[in-house]
Design a protein around this motif. Structure first.
Motif, PDB file in Angstrom:
ATOM      1  N   ASP A 116      -5.375   7.785  -2.193  1.00  0.00           N
ATOM      2  CA  ASP A 116      -5.270   7.129  -3.494  1.00  0.00           C
ATOM      3  C   ASP A 116      -4.328   5.949  -3.364  1.00  0.00           C
ATOM      4  O   ASP A 116      -3.378   5.985  -2.581  1.00  0.00           O
ATOM      5  N   ARG A 117      -4.531   4.909  -4.157  1.00  0.00           N
ATOM      6  CA  ARG A 117      -3.666   3.729  -4.120  1.00  0.00           C
ATOM      7  C   ARG A 117      -2.232   4.051  -4.511  1.00  0.00           C
ATOM      8  O   ARG A 117      -1.311   3.295  -4.215  1.00  0.00           O
ATOM      9  N   ASP A 118      -2.023   5.216  -5.148  1.00  0.00           N
ATOM     10  CA  ASP A 118      -0.671   5.629  -5.534  1.00  0.00           C
ATOM     11  C   ASP A 118       0.010   6.498  -4.478  1.00  0.00           C
ATOM     12  O   ASP A 118       1.140   6.926  -4.676  1.00  0.00           O
ATOM     13  N   ALA A 119      -0.679   6.718  -3.356  1.00  0.00           N
ATOM     14  CA  ALA A 119      -0.075   7.476  -2.255  1.00  0.00           C
ATOM     15  C   ALA A 119       0.980   6.586  -1.582  1.00  0.00           C
ATOM     16  O   ALA A 119       0.872   5.358  -1.582  1.00  0.00           O
ATOM     17  N   PRO A 120       2.004   7.189  -0.997  1.00  0.00           N
ATOM     18  CA  PRO A 120       3.050   6.382  -0.342  1.00  0.00           C
ATOM     19  C   PRO A 120       2.555   5.772   0.974  1.00  0.00           C
ATOM     20  O   PRO A 120       1.761   6.383   1.688  1.00  0.00           O
ATOM     21  N   VAL A 121       3.039   4.567   1.271  1.00  0.00           N
ATOM     22  CA  VAL A 121       2.641   3.924   2.528  1.00  0.00           C
ATOM     23  C   VAL A 121       3.108   4.715   3.740  1.00  0.00           C
ATOM     24  O   VAL A 121       2.527   4.589   4.815  1.00  0.00           O
ATOM     25  N   GLY A 122       4.117   5.538   3.552  1.00  0.00           N
ATOM     26  CA  GLY A 122       4.575   6.383   4.656  1.00  0.00           C
ATOM     27  C   GLY A 122       3.462   7.260   5.212  1.00  0.00           C
ATOM     28  O   GLY A 122       3.495   7.645   6.375  1.00  0.00           O
ATOM     29  N   ALA A 123       2.463   7.542   4.388  1.00  0.00           N
ATOM     30  CA  ALA A 123       1.344   8.389   4.835  1.00  0.00           C
ATOM     31  C   ALA A 123       0.373   7.643   5.749  1.00  0.00           C
ATOM     32  O   ALA A 123      -0.387   8.284   6.487  1.00  0.00           O
ATOM     33  N   VAL A 124       0.373   6.309   5.712  1.00  0.00           N
ATOM     34  CA  VAL A 124      -0.596   5.551   6.515  1.00  0.00           C
ATOM     35  C   VAL A 124       0.063   4.562   7.479  1.00  0.00           C
ATOM     36  O   VAL A 124      -0.625   3.858   8.210  1.00  0.00           O
TER      37      VAL A 124
END
Length: 165
Positions: free
Chosen positions: A62-70
Motif C-alpha cells: 500500500d502507498r501508506d506502507a513505510p519505505v523501510g519495507a522496500v
C-alpha cells in the motif's frame, strides 16, 4: 579528483517510517530518482524509483506502507574523499546506478552514473575542441597539385555548382 567534486549535494533523505507515497512525492518534488533512508545523519538504506515500481507497487504494498519495507539495505556507497576512479569501479562491479556519498557515517551527497557520464562528455568535448577548430579552419576535402584547396566542383567527383539561370 575526488568524488565530492562530482556529487549532487545534499542527498534527498527520508526516514524508514516515511510512507512509500510520501517518498515518491519527495522524488517528484526534487526531480530525483532515489532517496536515502537515514536515521539522523546515518544511512540505513536507499529507495529508488525502481524499488517503488517493482518492490512496492508490483509487490502489492500500500502507498501508506513505510519505505523501510522496500528499501535496499545495506546501500552500496562511496566515500566523499575517494578518487572518482573508485566510484567508476564501484558502479561497474555493483551494477547500481546511484551511490550515496559518505563522509564517515554521514550522508553528504549522491553520485549517479549520469553525473559521471556528464564528466565523460565534458572530457571528450575538451579533447575534440582543438580538432573541431582545426577542421573549421581547414575543412577536409580535395587539394590541387600544390596543396591548395581545389575549387568546388573541380575534384572530378562532383559537378560544378550552378551559377543561376
Amino acid at each position: 579528483m575526488d568524488v565530492s567534486a562530482y556529487m549532487s549535494a545534499p542527498a534527498v533523505s527520508v526516514t524508514a517510517t516515511t510512507t512509500i507515497g510520501e517518498a515518491a512525492r519527495c522524488m517528484d518534488l526534487h526531480g530525483v530518482g532515489c532517496v536515502v533512508v537515514t536515521d539522523g545523519e546515518v544511512l540505513r538504506g536507499i529507495v529508488t524509483d525502481r524499488d517503488i515500481a517493482v518492490r512496492a507497487v508490483a509487490g502489492g504494498f500500500d502507498r501508506d506502507a513505510p519505505v523501510g519495507a522496500v528499501m535496499t539495505t545495506p546501500a552500496v556507497t562511496v566515500g566523499a574523499a575517494e578518487d572518482v576512479h573508485a566510484a567508476y569501479r564501484t558502479f561497474r562491479t555493483s551494477g547500481v546506478r546511484r551511490l550515496p556519498v559518505l563522509d564517515g557515517q554521514r550522508v553528504v551527497g549522491m553520485l549517479t552514473v549520469d553525473d559521471l557520464l556528464m564528466d565523460v562528455f565534458r572530457r571528450v568535448a575538451d579533447l575534440l575542441g582543438p580538432v573541431a577548430w582545426s577542421v573549421l579552419e581547414e575543412p577536409p576535402g580535395p587539394r590541387d597539385e600544390i596543396g591548395a584547396r581545389a575549387p568546388a566542383g573541380t575534384d572530378g567527383k562532383s559537378p560544378p555548382a550552378s551559377r543561376g539561370s
